[in-house]
Design a protein around this motif. Structure first.
Motif, PDB file in Angstrom:
ATOM      1  N   GLY A   3      70.268 -13.260 -67.600  1.00 27.52           N
ATOM      2  CA  GLY A   3      70.241 -12.289 -68.703  1.00 27.52           C
ATOM      3  C   GLY A   3      71.481 -11.428 -68.977  1.00 27.52           C
ATOM      4  O   GLY A   3      72.615 -11.762 -68.467  1.00 27.52           O
ATOM      5  N   GLN A   4      71.161 -10.173 -69.479  1.00 29.54           N
ATOM      6  CA  GLN A   4      72.369  -9.431 -69.853  1.00 29.54           C
ATOM      7  C   GLN A   4      73.128  -8.570 -68.493  1.00 29.54           C
ATOM      8  O   GLN A   4      72.484  -7.969 -68.035  1.00 29.54           O
ATOM      9  N   MET A   5      74.315  -9.142 -68.429  1.00 27.91           N
ATOM     10  CA  MET A   5      75.164  -8.752 -67.226  1.00 27.91           C
ATOM     11  C   MET A   5      76.330  -8.264 -67.721  1.00 27.91           C
ATOM     12  O   MET A   5      76.950  -8.494 -68.806  1.00 27.91           O
ATOM     13  N   GLY A   6      77.329  -7.496 -66.919  1.00 19.83           N
ATOM     14  CA  GLY A   6      78.701  -7.286 -66.875  1.00 19.83           C
ATOM     15  C   GLY A   6      79.359  -8.589 -66.811  1.00 19.83           C
ATOM     16  O   GLY A   6      79.009  -9.768 -66.630  1.00 19.83           O
ATOM     17  N   LEU A  24      62.811  -0.950 -65.236  1.00 21.24           N
ATOM     18  CA  LEU A  24      63.879  -1.523 -64.500  1.00 21.24           C
ATOM     19  C   LEU A  24      63.414  -2.816 -63.417  1.00 21.24           C
ATOM     20  O   LEU A  24      64.180  -3.647 -63.090  1.00 21.24           O
ATOM     21  N   CYS A  25      62.032  -2.813 -63.434  1.00 22.30           N
ATOM     22  CA  CYS A  25      61.209  -3.794 -62.682  1.00 22.30           C
ATOM     23  C   CYS A  25      60.062  -4.871 -63.577  1.00 22.30           C
ATOM     24  O   CYS A  25      59.689  -4.279 -64.360  1.00 22.30           O
ATOM     25  N   ASP A  26      60.046  -5.838 -63.249  1.00 24.31           N
ATOM     26  CA  ASP A  26      58.632  -6.806 -63.595  1.00 24.31           C
ATOM     27  C   ASP A  26      57.478  -6.259 -62.785  1.00 24.31           C
ATOM     28  O   ASP A  26      57.769  -5.474 -62.058  1.00 24.31           O
ATOM     29  N   LEU A  32      64.546  -6.655 -63.271  1.00 26.26           N
ATOM     30  CA  LEU A  32      64.767  -7.163 -64.367  1.00 26.26           C
ATOM     31  C   LEU A  32      66.342  -7.167 -65.120  1.00 26.26           C
ATOM     32  O   LEU A  32      66.956  -6.195 -65.083  1.00 26.26           O
ATOM     33  N   PRO A  33      66.691  -8.302 -65.308  1.00 22.96           N
ATOM     34  CA  PRO A  33      68.255  -8.314 -65.715  1.00 22.96           C
ATOM     35  C   PRO A  33      68.657  -7.676 -66.733  1.00 22.96           C
ATOM     36  O   PRO A  33      69.796  -7.131 -66.891  1.00 22.96           O
ATOM     37  N   ALA A  34      67.656  -7.424 -67.691  1.00 27.22           N
ATOM     38  CA  ALA A  34      68.023  -6.484 -68.809  1.00 27.22           C
ATOM     39  C   ALA A  34      68.354  -5.242 -68.590  1.00 27.22           C
ATOM     40  O   ALA A  34      68.862  -4.316 -69.295  1.00 27.22           O
ATOM     41  N   SER A  35      67.883  -4.781 -67.306  1.00 29.34           N
ATOM     42  CA  SER A  35      68.039  -3.316 -67.037  1.00 29.34           C
ATOM     43  C   SER A  35      69.334  -3.067 -66.368  1.00 29.34           C
ATOM     44  O   SER A  35      69.737  -1.893 -66.169  1.00 29.34           O
ATOM     45  N   LYS A 173      67.604  -9.650 -56.905  1.00 30.16           N
ATOM     46  CA  LYS A 173      66.350  -9.286 -57.635  1.00 30.16           C
ATOM     47  C   LYS A 173      65.445  -8.672 -56.931  1.00 30.16           C
ATOM     48  O   LYS A 173      64.534  -7.610 -57.347  1.00 30.16           O
ATOM     49  N   SER A 174      65.823  -8.296 -55.452  1.00 24.54           N
ATOM     50  CA  SER A 174      64.629  -7.658 -54.672  1.00 24.54           C
ATOM     51  C   SER A 174      65.315  -6.577 -53.961  1.00 24.54           C
ATOM     52  O   SER A 174      64.860  -5.916 -52.908  1.00 24.54           O
ATOM     53  N   ARG A 175      66.774  -6.212 -54.167  1.00 27.64           N
ATOM     54  CA  ARG A 175      67.425  -5.406 -53.710  1.00 27.64           C
ATOM     55  C   ARG A 175      68.336  -4.826 -54.570  1.00 27.64           C
ATOM     56  O   ARG A 175      69.284  -5.530 -55.125  1.00 27.64           O
ATOM     57  N   PHE A 176      68.176  -3.335 -55.047  1.00 29.59           N
ATOM     58  CA  PHE A 176      69.046  -2.894 -56.049  1.00 29.59           C
ATOM     59  C   PHE A 176      68.815  -1.396 -56.069  1.00 29.59           C
ATOM     60  O   PHE A 176      67.947  -0.926 -55.302  1.00 29.59           O
TER      61      PHE A 176
END
Length: 248
Positions: A3-6, A24-26, A32-35, A173-176
């Motif tokens: 998804g959208q990343m740096g 932030l989350c699904d 969510l990568p877009a966040s 995806k589970s630690r952020f």
């Protein structure tokens, strides 16, 4: 993660700037990568789900000037809720704090956004952060503030064009983590506590958003018991800042 990343550029890592509200989350509580990215104003809806007992939400306020600091926080870290406040006078090194812990975060409900009304009621401490037409009103009272009493009433302004730091830090995806830092906010109000038979009241005026603004004077008004004399001390300008954190 996709998804959208740096991306890396010229030896530096360039993050994506977000300009629209984003979750932030699904539904399963995964990132969510877009966040992933940063924004100049709070845009994230931090809909943390599942993953007990790893979820953590913090709403932290700190008011400072050249002579003192007052801070208050409400946090919910799944297995416990925390409300705490502390006061520090730099010259005398006088430090007072009070922490209230409640099991399983009972009564420590925080919204999914940076802005939003928050309240906590306990026999040891009551506090509220209330949004009111472009400002946040902070109320705190405690009958057991390090062996004394505390009363705080503050009004923190949010200037329309004031930019803040809001960023998501993804490890997986589970630690952020999402954090919002809001500094140099103009603040007025009072903080008072009974210290060594003396009532101290910090009367706070408007603070500049940057060092280029004028710095109006503040004062600390000390009123002793009737058989003691009154004194007045001058305090320089102060600022309010907020920190909000949502993470797994």
């Amino acid at each position: 993660m996709t998804g959208q990343m740096g991306r890396a550029r010229g030896g530096a890592y360039e993050e994506v700037e977000l300009t629209e509200a984003v979750r932030l989350c699904d539904p399963r509580g995964h990132l969510l990568p877009a966040s992933v990215g940063w924004s100049r104003h709070p845009l994230h809806i931090c809909n943390l789900r599942g993953h007990w007992p790893r979820k953590k939400k913090w709403n932290y306020w700190c008011v400072t000037n050249d002579n003192c600091l007052f801070s208050v926080t409400l946090a919910n870290i799944d297995y416990v809720g925390l409300a705490f406040a502390y006061f520090l006078e730099y010259e005398t090194k006088r430090f007072i704090e009070q922490t209230v812990m409640v099991p399983l975060g009972r009564g420590c409900s925080l919204p999914d956004t940076v802005s939003g009304d928050i309240s906590f009621e306990n026999k040891a401490m009551n506090l509220s952060f209330t949004e009111d037409q472009g400002c946040t009103r902070i109320h705190v009272d405690s009958p057991a503030f390090g062996g004394t009493t505390l009363s705080a009433e503050l009004r923190v302004e949010h200037p329309k064009d004031h930019e803040t730091l809001n960023v998501v830090i993804p490890w997986s995806k589970s630690r952020f983590n999402f954090t919002s830092k809001q500094n140099c906010l103009p603040t007025t109000g009072t903080v008072s506590a009974l210290l060594h038979f003396m009532e101290l009241g910090i009367v706070l005026g408007k603070a500049g958003r940057s060092n280029d603004w004028p710095e109006p004077r503040r004062h600390l008004d000390g009123r002793n018991r009737p058989d003691r004399e009154r004194h007045l001390r001058r305090w320089p300008a102060q600022q309010g800042r907020r920190g909000c954190s949502f993470h797994l």
